[in-house]
Design a protein around this motif. Structure first.
Motif, PDB file in Angstrom:
ATOM      1  N   TYR A   1       0.827  -1.209   0.000  1.00  0.00           N
ATOM      2  CA  TYR A   1       0.000   0.000   0.000  1.00  0.00           C
ATOM      3  C   TYR A   1       0.863   1.262   0.000  1.00  0.00           C
ATOM      4  CZ  TYR A   1      -4.382  -2.516   0.474  1.00  0.00           C
ATOM      5  OH  TYR A   1      -5.477  -3.324   0.223  1.00  0.00           O
ATOM      6  N   ALA A   2       1.997   1.227   0.669  1.00  0.00           N
ATOM      7  CA  ALA A   2       2.871   2.398   0.682  1.00  0.00           C
ATOM      8  C   ALA A   2       3.455   2.659  -0.700  1.00  0.00           C
ATOM      9  CB  ALA A   2       3.987   2.208   1.708  1.00  0.00           C
ATOM     10  N   GLN A   3       3.762   1.577  -1.444  1.00  0.00           N
ATOM     11  CA  GLN A   3       4.388   1.725  -2.754  1.00  0.00           C
ATOM     12  C   GLN A   3       3.385   1.687  -3.906  1.00  0.00           C
ATOM     13  OE1 GLN A   3       7.524  -1.220  -2.999  1.00  0.00           O
ATOM     14  NE2 GLN A   3       8.782  -0.165  -1.490  1.00  0.00           N
ATOM     15  N   GLY A   4       2.135   1.322  -3.601  1.00  0.00           N
ATOM     16  CA  GLY A   4       1.134   1.237  -4.663  1.00  0.00           C
ATOM     17  C   GLY A   4       1.385   0.099  -5.624  1.00  0.00           C
ATOM     18  N   GLN A   5       1.817  -1.048  -5.101  1.00  0.00           N
ATOM     19  CA  GLN A   5       2.088  -2.217  -5.937  1.00  0.00           C
ATOM     20  C   GLN A   5       0.872  -3.158  -5.909  1.00  0.00           C
ATOM     21  OE1 GLN A   5       5.723  -3.654  -4.084  1.00  0.00           O
ATOM     22  NE2 GLN A   5       6.943  -2.775  -5.718  1.00  0.00           N
ATOM     23  N   GLY A   6       0.160  -3.224  -7.033  1.00  0.00           N
ATOM     24  CA  GLY A   6      -1.011  -4.090  -7.128  1.00  0.00           C
ATOM     25  C   GLY A   6      -2.235  -3.517  -6.459  1.00  0.00           C
ATOM     26  N   VAL A   7      -2.093  -2.355  -5.844  1.00  0.00           N
ATOM     27  CA  VAL A   7      -3.197  -1.653  -5.178  1.00  0.00           C
ATOM     28  C   VAL A   7      -2.967  -0.161  -5.356  1.00  0.00           C
ATOM     29  CG1 VAL A   7      -3.662  -3.433  -3.424  1.00  0.00           C
ATOM     30  CG2 VAL A   7      -1.936  -1.670  -2.994  1.00  0.00           C
ATOM     31  N   PRO A   8      -4.017   0.647  -5.256  1.00  0.00           N
ATOM     32  CA  PRO A   8      -3.781   2.097  -5.272  1.00  0.00           C
ATOM     33  C   PRO A   8      -2.944   2.488  -4.055  1.00  0.00           C
ATOM     34  CG  PRO A   8      -6.109   1.595  -5.635  1.00  0.00           C
ATOM     35  CD  PRO A   8      -5.457   0.312  -5.214  1.00  0.00           C
ATOM     36  N   GLN A   9      -1.999   3.407  -4.243  1.00  0.00           N
ATOM     37  CA  GLN A   9      -1.187   3.845  -3.120  1.00  0.00           C
ATOM     38  C   GLN A   9      -2.081   4.433  -2.043  1.00  0.00           C
ATOM     39  OE1 GLN A   9       1.611   7.245  -3.573  1.00  0.00           O
ATOM     40  NE2 GLN A   9       3.190   5.783  -2.952  1.00  0.00           N
ATOM     41  N   ASP A  10      -1.893   3.955  -0.812  1.00  0.00           N
ATOM     42  CA  ASP A  10      -2.776   4.370   0.274  1.00  0.00           C
ATOM     43  C   ASP A  10      -1.978   4.293   1.581  1.00  0.00           C
ATOM     44  OD1 ASP A  10      -4.714   4.558   2.330  1.00  0.00           O
ATOM     45  OD2 ASP A  10      -6.264   3.702   1.037  1.00  0.00           O
ATOM     46  N   TYR A  11      -1.454   5.439   2.009  1.00  0.00           N
ATOM     47  CA  TYR A  11      -0.610   5.447   3.207  1.00  0.00           C
ATOM     48  C   TYR A  11      -1.405   5.131   4.480  1.00  0.00           C
ATOM     49  CZ  TYR A  11       3.160   7.471   0.418  1.00  0.00           C
ATOM     50  OH  TYR A  11       4.153   7.680  -0.522  1.00  0.00           O
ATOM     51  N   ALA A  12      -2.696   5.461   4.467  1.00  0.00           N
ATOM     52  CA  ALA A  12      -3.505   5.152   5.650  1.00  0.00           C
ATOM     53  C   ALA A  12      -3.614   3.638   5.833  1.00  0.00           C
ATOM     54  CB  ALA A  12      -4.891   5.786   5.530  1.00  0.00           C
ATOM     55  N   LYS A  13      -3.815   2.918   4.731  1.00  0.00           N
ATOM     56  CA  LYS A  13      -3.874   1.459   4.822  1.00  0.00           C
ATOM     57  C   LYS A  13      -2.491   0.881   5.135  1.00  0.00           C
ATOM     58  CE  LYS A  13      -7.989   0.573   2.010  1.00  0.00           C
ATOM     59  NZ  LYS A  13      -8.533  -0.091   0.796  1.00  0.00           N
ATOM     60  N   ALA A  14      -1.464   1.512   4.588  1.00  0.00           N
ATOM     61  CA  ALA A  14      -0.107   1.065   4.921  1.00  0.00           C
ATOM     62  C   ALA A  14       0.108   1.178   6.423  1.00  0.00           C
ATOM     63  CB  ALA A  14       0.920   1.900   4.172  1.00  0.00           C
ATOM     64  N   ARG A  15      -0.301   2.299   6.995  1.00  0.00           N
ATOM     65  CA  ARG A  15      -0.148   2.509   8.442  1.00  0.00           C
ATOM     66  C   ARG A  15      -0.896   1.446   9.231  1.00  0.00           C
ATOM     67  NH1 ARG A  15      -3.525   4.665  11.975  1.00  0.00           N
ATOM     68  NH2 ARG A  15      -4.800   5.600  10.337  1.00  0.00           N
ATOM     69  N   LYS A  16      -2.108   1.113   8.787  1.00  0.00           N
ATOM     70  CA  LYS A  16      -2.900   0.102   9.496  1.00  0.00           C
ATOM     71  C   LYS A  16      -2.157  -1.219   9.564  1.00  0.00           C
ATOM     72  CE  LYS A  16      -5.792  -2.653   7.574  1.00  0.00           C
ATOM     73  NZ  LYS A  16      -6.893  -3.353   6.882  1.00  0.00           N
ATOM     74  N   TRP A  17      -1.587  -1.648   8.455  1.00  0.00           N
ATOM     75  CA  TRP A  17      -0.880  -2.930   8.431  1.00  0.00           C
ATOM     76  C   TRP A  17       0.435  -2.846   9.196  1.00  0.00           C
ATOM     77  CZ3 TRP A  17      -3.481  -7.003   7.804  1.00  0.00           C
ATOM     78  CH2 TRP A  17      -4.552  -7.057   6.916  1.00  0.00           C
ATOM     79  N   TYR A  18       1.144  -1.718   9.049  1.00  0.00           N
ATOM     80  CA  TYR A  18       2.382  -1.561   9.811  1.00  0.00           C
ATOM     81  C   TYR A  18       2.103  -1.616  11.313  1.00  0.00           C
ATOM     82  CZ  TYR A  18       4.956   0.132   5.637  1.00  0.00           C
ATOM     83  OH  TYR A  18       5.575   0.250   4.417  1.00  0.00           O
ATOM     84  N   GLU A  19       1.019  -0.989  11.731  1.00  0.00           N
ATOM     85  CA  GLU A  19       0.700  -0.974  13.164  1.00  0.00           C
ATOM     86  C   GLU A  19       0.447  -2.381  13.690  1.00  0.00           C
ATOM     87  OE1 GLU A  19      -1.248   3.471  13.833  1.00  0.00           O
ATOM     88  OE2 GLU A  19      -2.564   1.774  13.394  1.00  0.00           O
ATOM     89  N   GLN A  20      -0.214  -3.204  12.885  1.00  0.00           N
ATOM     90  CA  GLN A  20      -0.478  -4.569  13.341  1.00  0.00           C
ATOM     91  C   GLN A  20       0.823  -5.353  13.496  1.00  0.00           C
ATOM     92  OE1 GLN A  20      -3.742  -6.775  11.555  1.00  0.00           O
ATOM     93  NE2 GLN A  20      -4.705  -4.883  10.866  1.00  0.00           N
ATOM     94  N   ALA A  21       1.726  -5.185  12.542  1.00  0.00           N
ATOM     95  CA  ALA A  21       3.012  -5.881  12.633  1.00  0.00           C
ATOM     96  C   ALA A  21       3.873  -5.297  13.752  1.00  0.00           C
ATOM     97  CB  ALA A  21       3.752  -5.803  11.302  1.00  0.00           C
ATOM     98  N   ALA A  22       3.862  -3.979  13.879  1.00  0.00           N
ATOM     99  CA  ALA A  22       4.664  -3.315  14.913  1.00  0.00           C
ATOM    100  C   ALA A  22       4.218  -3.714  16.304  1.00  0.00           C
ATOM    101  CB  ALA A  22       4.575  -1.797  14.749  1.00  0.00           C
ATOM    102  N   ALA A  23       2.917  -3.927  16.477  1.00  0.00           N
ATOM    103  CA  ALA A  23       2.391  -4.333  17.786  1.00  0.00           C
ATOM    104  C   ALA A  23       2.910  -5.705  18.193  1.00  0.00           C
ATOM    105  CB  ALA A  23       0.865  -4.334  17.765  1.00  0.00           C
ATOM    106  N   GLN A  24       3.355  -6.485  17.204  1.00  0.00           N
ATOM    107  CA  GLN A  24       3.938  -7.798  17.484  1.00  0.00           C
ATOM    108  C   GLN A  24       5.465  -7.722  17.621  1.00  0.00           C
ATOM    109  OE1 GLN A  24       2.153 -11.403  15.726  1.00  0.00           O
ATOM    110  NE2 GLN A  24       1.200 -10.024  14.238  1.00  0.00           N
ATOM    111  N   GLY A  25       5.984  -6.497  17.584  1.00  0.00           N
ATOM    112  CA  GLY A  25       7.409  -6.315  17.784  1.00  0.00           C
ATOM    113  C   GLY A  25       8.241  -6.327  16.524  1.00  0.00           C
ATOM    114  N   ASP A  26       7.616  -6.211  15.347  1.00  0.00           N
ATOM    115  CA  ASP A  26       8.365  -6.247  14.103  1.00  0.00           C
ATOM    116  C   ASP A  26       9.113  -4.928  13.901  1.00  0.00           C
ATOM    117  OD1 ASP A  26       8.345  -7.880  11.231  1.00  0.00           O
ATOM    118  OD2 ASP A  26       8.607  -5.719  11.014  1.00  0.00           O
TER     119      ASP A  26
END
Length: 300
Positions: free
Chosen positions: A163-188
């Motif tokens: 989502y951050a790079q717009g690969q296969g999906v429209p670029q969408d930083y808000a959705k990128a943030r949502k997924w990053y937050e889920q991974a970050a909450a697991q310590g990634d």
């Protein structure tokens, strides 16, 4: 992207009730290995899978990819998803067999169809890179979404990248943030660093240097050199923190030690800020860097 790194995720599972060795597979006794051999010879798929894992990792037996493959194949023929995934990993990495992404994809597909999250992640990675299958970001996303729904942090991170790079999906930083937050909450750490980047750039979120610093600190504590470098920038510029050349030097010094030798960015930044510091400040920064390493980057 994390998907470029093909790693074998082999967790030390034990057999279910009635077939379980008392020890984790990584610390298995000779007696328990013999028990697994007996059960595997009787056709018990889980025993065959675990015996394959022992040979794959060299736990309790000499490492032997060929024997690992033989036991995995017997379990996989019975539909065992973990064995199917592990066979895919052997072909993906060329362990005991010629590297063959097409066969890796075939085995991953069998395991992924049984909701094996590891197989779903790596199958998505094959589609992301076009290894053994046509490159297809949409299919990569679909497989990663299935793995992410099961809590796979690497799949969650990779979806953020798409989502951050717009690969296969429209670029969408808000959705990128949502997924990053889920991974970050697991310590990634990769996701934690990426969230910091979003907050520095105001991408999908209001620009917030304090939040950026907080995420960079979490990643830096896990030895992420990009986060360590970025903390140096924040301290040097006084963004989200009081301007502090000592702290800037400390973080750049730590990053420079583990930075790619072909990239002198951290070392150059360290030298540049050093020219603005007194000998006492330099000595303090060096003490702080040494202390941070002693603390294993916690509480720096």
């Amino acid at each position: 992207m994390r998907a470029l790194f093909v790693l074998i995720l082999l967790t030390g599972v034990i057999l279910t009730s009635g077939h379980a060795p008392a020890s984790p597979l990584s610390d298995i006794s000779a007696e328990e290995v013999q028990t697994l051999h007996t059960q595997a010879a009787q056709g018990i798929a889980e025993a065959q899978t675990n015996l394959g894992k022992l040979y794959h990792k060299g736990w309790g037996v000499p490492q032997d990819y060929a024997k690992a493959r033989q036991w995995y194949e017997q379990a996989a023929a019975q539909g065992n998803a973990k064995a199917q995934f592990s066979l895919g990993a052997l072909y993906d990495n060329g362990h005991g067999v010629p590297q063959d992404y097409k066969k890796a994809a075939q085995w991953y597909e069998k395991a992924a169809a049984q909701d094996n999250a590891d197989a779903q992640f790596y199958l998505g990675s094959l589609y992301d890179n076009g290894h053994g299958v046509p490159q297809d970001y949409a299919k990569a996303r679909q497989w990663w979404e299935q793995a992410a729904a099961q809590g796979d942090e690497w799949a969650q991170f990779n979806l953020g990248v798409l989502y951050a790079q717009g690969q296969g999906v429209p670029q969408d930083y808000a959705k990128a943030r949502k997924w990053y937050e889920q991974a970050a909450a697991q310590g990634d750490a990769w996701a934690q660093y990426s969230l910091g980047v979003l907050y520095v750039g105001g991408l999908g979120v209001p620009r917030n240097y304090t939040k950026a610093r907080q995420w960079f600190e979490k990643a830096a504590a896990q030895r992420d050199v990009r986060a360590q470098y970025s903390l140096g920038v924040l301290y040097e510029k006084g963004q989200g923190v009081s301007q502090d050349y000592v702290r800037a030097y400390m973080w750049w010094s730590l990053a420079a030690e583990r930075w790619d030798a072909s990239d002198t960015s951290a070392a150059d930044a360290q030298d540049k800020v050093a020219r603005r510091m007194t000998p006492a400040q330099l000595a303090k920064a060096q003490r702080l860097a040494s202390r941070c390493q002693t603390l294993q980057f916690n509480g720096c």
